[in-house]
Design a protein around this motif. Structure first.
Motif, PDB file in Angstrom:
ATOM      1  N   GLU A 172      -4.221   4.328  -4.207  1.00 10.55           N
ATOM      2  CA  GLU A 172      -5.551   3.804  -4.501  1.00 10.55           C
ATOM      3  C   GLU A 172      -5.940   3.882  -5.975  1.00 10.55           C
ATOM      4  O   GLU A 172      -6.686   3.045  -6.465  1.00 10.55           O
ATOM      5  N   HIS A 227     -10.054  -8.250  -0.240  1.00  9.43           N
ATOM      6  CA  HIS A 227     -11.351  -8.000   0.394  1.00  9.43           C
ATOM      7  C   HIS A 227     -12.510  -8.774  -0.224  1.00  9.43           C
ATOM      8  O   HIS A 227     -13.656  -8.594   0.191  1.00  9.43           O
ATOM      9  N   ASP A 268     -12.611  -0.689   2.976  1.00  7.68           N
ATOM     10  CA  ASP A 268     -11.316  -0.412   2.358  1.00  7.68           C
ATOM     11  C   ASP A 268     -11.323  -0.678   0.855  1.00  7.68           C
ATOM     12  O   ASP A 268     -10.343  -0.393   0.174  1.00  7.68           O
ATOM     13  N   LEU A 269     -12.427  -1.238   0.357  1.00  4.69           N
ATOM     14  CA  LEU A 269     -12.567  -1.476  -1.076  1.00  4.69           C
ATOM     15  C   LEU A 269     -13.541  -0.476  -1.693  1.00  4.69           C
ATOM     16  O   LEU A 269     -13.750  -0.460  -2.903  1.00  4.69           O
ATOM     17  N   ARG A 289       0.826  -1.214   0.000  1.00  8.77           N
ATOM     18  CA  ARG A 289       0.000   0.000   0.000  1.00  8.77           C
ATOM     19  C   ARG A 289       0.858   1.261   0.000  1.00  8.77           C
ATOM     20  O   ARG A 289       0.468   2.285  -0.552  1.00  8.77           O
ATOM     21  N   GLU A 292      -6.349  -4.911  -3.486  1.00  9.96           N
ATOM     22  CA  GLU A 292      -7.483  -4.704  -2.593  1.00  9.96           C
ATOM     23  C   GLU A 292      -8.667  -5.586  -2.985  1.00  9.96           C
ATOM     24  O   GLU A 292      -9.378  -6.114  -2.113  1.00  9.96           O
TER      25      GLU A 292
END
Length: 349
Positions: free
Chosen positions: A175, A188, A229-230, A170, A184
């Motif tokens: 992102e 997830h 977080d997704l 990360r 990610e």
């Protein structure tokens, strides 16, 4: 061309073209040795169809298995893997009458692959599938591979990503980066590589990802709520075909995906055996450490074998119990220590 890392972290490169035999190429990829072998394989003459296998032979049984309902229900990628193994076997042993094969003959074949126990066990499984088909059509009465020996292997499988791995990745990829999105999504959803590369807007229903996954002969529909977080994937351009995409917005190839993610992990300083499947295992570990039951984890990942998931929950429970045990031991030790004030009072008397 097919390029991948095997479970021993060795790069495998194969040249594939319809009508020609699959050829193993030397690495590293795009080296001088690679190009020499590549052009040699490309110039090779196509393989003629040849005569069909003799009725009742191992070769005819393999061809019959390819036409069976069991084989048709397998995913295309799985079919391709099975064909490579069985076609190679038929080249050498396709002439053998299947009715004459016994368990002792299968054991000899397994012993011949003793140096590669994983490959020996895989061959036994694939042959067993062919023999089961042959039984179903009356070619044989007993499956000789069923009682054949299984070789113990020392491999622990794919390495599970650690929390330190995830943090480092990360730190390297932000992102908006395709590399970050891929990690990610895998972490997830717990999806297999083949399903993760297909995941996109068409699977989004309110705040849930709904996707039908296929492993061997089973199709499972999963409903995976989007983890916070997704959530950033909802801000991605909707013109993309899938969440995990190329710079041109098209879906990534399942076969090329593993090497692409490994390269991204390497740039983040992670070990060379940091694979997509290792992220799937990390997803299971995280769910277990969060207190999820085996059935709860299976509802996310689509696993069908509860024993496989119970390993994660048992490991998480052992970790929790070890902390509880040490805490109890520390508290017990503190309670048994003499009171300093009481000792001072006694000495003054």
């Amino acid at each position: 061309m097919n390029v991948y890392q095997d479970r021993h972290d060795k790069q495998r490169i194969y040249y594939r073209e319809p009508g020609k035999p699959q050829v193993a190429l030397p690495g590293p990829l795009y080296s001088e040795e690679f190009w020499i072998a590549y052009h040699k394989a490309k110039a090779a003459e196509p393989v003629s169809a040849g005569k069909p296998p003799v009725a009742g032979s191992m070769g005819s049984s393999i061809q019959g298995y390819y036409r069976s309902a069991e084989f048709a229900q397998l995913a295309e990628s799985t079919q391709a893997v099975y064909r490579r193994i069985l076609d190679a076997f038929a080249k050498e042993h396709g002439h053998a009458p299947i009715a004459g094969l016994q368990t002792k003959h299968i054991n000899v074949l397994i012993d011949a692959k003793g140096a590669t126990p994983a490959a020996a066990n895989i061959l036994r499984k694939r042959l067993s599938s062919v023999f089961e088909y042959a039984k179903s059509v009356g070619m044989i009465q007993v499956n000789p591979a069923k009682e054949a020996k299984r070789i113990k292997t020392k491999s622990k499988g794919y390495r599970t990503w650690t929390e330190a791995d995830i943090a480092a990745y990360r730190e390297r990829w932000k992102e908006g980066d395709s590399e970050r999105i891929a990690m990610e999504v895998l972490l997830h959803t717990g999806l297999r590589r083949s399903d993760a590369v297909r995941l996109g807007w068409k699977h989004l229903v309110d705040d849930t990802l709904v996707i039908s996954t296929k492993k061997s002969q089973e199709i499972v529909e999963l409903s995976i709520p989007i983890h916070r977080d997704l959530g950033f994937v909802l801000d991605l351009p909707r013109g993309r075909e899938t969440f995990i995409s190329t710079v041109y917005g098209s879906a990534r190839s399942e076969k090329a995906f593993t090497n692409w993610l490994r390269e991204a992990a390497a740039k983040a300083g992670l070990p060379s055996n940091s694979s997509p499947h290792g992220l799937r295992k990390a997803a299971c570990r995280r769910l277990a450490e969060s207190g999820c039951t085996a059935l709860e984890i299976m509802s996310i990942t689509g696993h069908r074998d509860i024993k496989e998931i119970e390993r994660y929950t048992q490991a998480a429970e052992m970790k929790r119990l070890s902390r509880t045990a040490i805490a109890k031991n520390e508290q017990s030790f503190i309670m048994k220590l003499p009171n300093p004030k009481e000792q001072v009072g006694e000495s003054q008397v």
